[in-house]
Enzyme design. Sequence first.
Site, PDB file in Angstrom:
ATOM      1  CG  ASP A 229      -1.977   0.969   1.278  1.00 43.18           C
ATOM      2  OD1 ASP A 229      -2.828   0.903   0.391  1.00 43.18           O
ATOM      3  OD2 ASP A 229      -2.005   1.834   2.185  1.00 43.18           O
TER       4      ASP A 229
ATOM      5  CD  GLU B 252      -2.143   2.194  -3.568  1.00 46.08           C
ATOM      6  OE1 GLU B 252      -3.240   2.710  -3.769  1.00 46.08           O
ATOM      7  OE2 GLU B 252      -1.501   2.401  -2.519  1.00 46.08           O
TER       8      GLU B 252
HETATM    9  C1  NOJ Z   1      -4.453   2.866  -0.806  1.00 46.08           C
HETATM   10  C2  NOJ Z   1      -5.575   1.917  -0.572  1.00 46.08           C
HETATM   11  O1  NOJ Z   1      -5.824   1.215  -1.750  1.00 46.08           O
HETATM   12  C3  NOJ Z   1      -6.737   2.737  -0.112  1.00 46.08           C
HETATM   13  O2  NOJ Z   1      -7.924   2.004  -0.076  1.00 46.08           O
HETATM   14  C4  NOJ Z   1      -6.408   3.314   1.230  1.00 46.08           C
HETATM   15  O3  NOJ Z   1      -7.457   4.169   1.645  1.00 46.08           O
HETATM   16  C5  NOJ Z   1      -5.120   4.124   1.174  1.00 46.08           C
HETATM   17  N1  NOJ Z   1      -4.085   3.463   0.447  1.00 46.08           N
HETATM   18  C6  NOJ Z   1      -4.607   4.378   2.552  1.00 46.08           C
HETATM   19  O4  NOJ Z   1      -4.079   3.215   3.088  1.00 46.08           O
END
Ligand code: NOJ
Length: 582
Positions: free
Chosen positions: A231, A307
């Site tokens: 993440d 991500e």
């Molecule tokens: C990316 C995640 O995909 C999302 O759902 C989340 O709110 C944020 N990061 C914070 O962790």
Amino acid sequence: MECRILFRMTLESELPETATVVTATGDEWWRSAVIYQIYPRSFADSTGDGVGDLPGITKRLPALKQLGVDAIWLSPFFRSPQKDAGYDVSDYCDVDPLFGTLADFDALLETAHGLGLRVIADMVPNHTSDQHEWFQAALAAPEGSPERDRYMFRDGKGPNGDIMPNNWESVFGGPMWERVTNPDGTPGQWYLHIFDKSQPDLNWENPWVREQFFGILRFWLDRGVDGFRVDVAHGMIKEAGLPDYTPPAEAASMGGAAAATDLAPGITDPEIVPDPPYWGQPGVHEIWRGWHDVLAEYEGDRVLCAEAWVDPLTKMALWVRPDEMSQAFNFAYMFTEWEAEPLRDVIQESIDAFSGVGAPSTWVLSNHDVVRHASRLALTADSPQGAGIGPKSLGKPDPELGLKRARAATSLMLALPGSSYIYQGEELGLPEDMELPDAARQDPTWFRTGGEKYGRDGCRVPIPWEADKPAYGFNTSGKSWLPQPVDWDSYARDSQDGVPGSTLELYKSALALRAEHGLGTGSLVWADGFGANAVAFRNGGILVVTNLGPVAVELPVGEILLSSQPIVGGALETDVTVWIRA
Ligand code: NOJ
């Protein structure tokens, strides 16, 4: 069947040099895998409390095997106060009771592996929950203490320290800073939170923090996970001095995309493309090298997927150099408009950029943070990532057009070499739920923007399994943490299973053919002769054509292996993809 195969297949030598897009090769499973994202809250609920859970997932895994995917990625199921649906972790080494127990996780893993499905967990290292013991210890400790140094505490400006340390705005709206109250009741320092105030950012310059995460990774790797989706992999290091910054209005809330700074003329080194001071800082790469080494201690090609909302693609490719992560979500592809030329360009650029560092490209159209592509592809007004669509939004899509385009887009995506991600429910053709009542909303974005942005709840509604069951078979109680639309029976899996032409059967056929023809490990050769409004290429023995123009495209005679709509009279209609045996 006559196989008057295509246009100029025999004239390959006439194609320009750049027509073949060489993909990086390697034996690792993840280079070509189709990975199915499970959002545990909304997949299957075994207890009937209205929130999905791990035993629910385990029970439904055979349906994913039948679908034909290679792996599942589970959005966070760790212990969490659930202020951001589990992306606010209070204990990285336990399962939240909402989702089950560690034993339930082990059972899930065993069942998945027994079915030949790999399992990817979702690691959230940029921030913890404010309920995490590390943050609670930091609050209790004095300024300048080692406990405070695990997070991003700063003094406020002004004589009383009541002005925020800088002007940064949270991804979810409002300021990126929250002031704490000292144990004696006086106002104290401020802490940084890129997301909700319940998600304080960790200080990744601190070796102690890095060490803790090595242990957390090993905890899950020892249990047998096949890797991690990471993440906010682009947010963990902040520019020294935390300079003021205001993102462009059109920027995706998570960074990248519209916030992109394209390589300026004369700049060839993506490493020096400037980024916002909290996204894409070069210091993150050292962290990934450390994580890479931990995964390399384990057998079985464990995967790290970033991500990272970073542009341009040449810069994002830095995340997947051989000693860093394995792959990164291709958000540039996800957000490419439904037009032929930009699609051709982004496909070429993606494969070039990732191959340049020896990595596969990934492809993705939907996830839990964006408007589902069965709606997004037919929107008639701008909808920046994170803003969502709700009852009062303008430019709502024609659902039939959206689904038609989504089927064409997925059929195109699954023919591309590399690894593809599928988000739960897209195989059913699920649209965004655009009519969720305000009172049901749970995304922090909705609250932090005072309802100005609907946020991401519309793509997170529990998915339908059986048309005639309570909560469409999500559970047996009929409860659902977000209300399900009343007209989702036709989307239910059992309404589509075995039904020729259904979206579910389209996905199953595409995945089976993709595996049979080795498309994930193939290479792409652009095919011309279909006009400027088509995306056309060959991958191995298959010719893929998508028509994005207003006029039907004539198809060569050949064996049609897959089509996103019925093909009538040898012509490819608008918004249709076909795979033809070449
Ligand atoms: C990316 C995640 O995909 C999302 O759902 C989340 O709110 C944020 N990061 C914070 O962790």
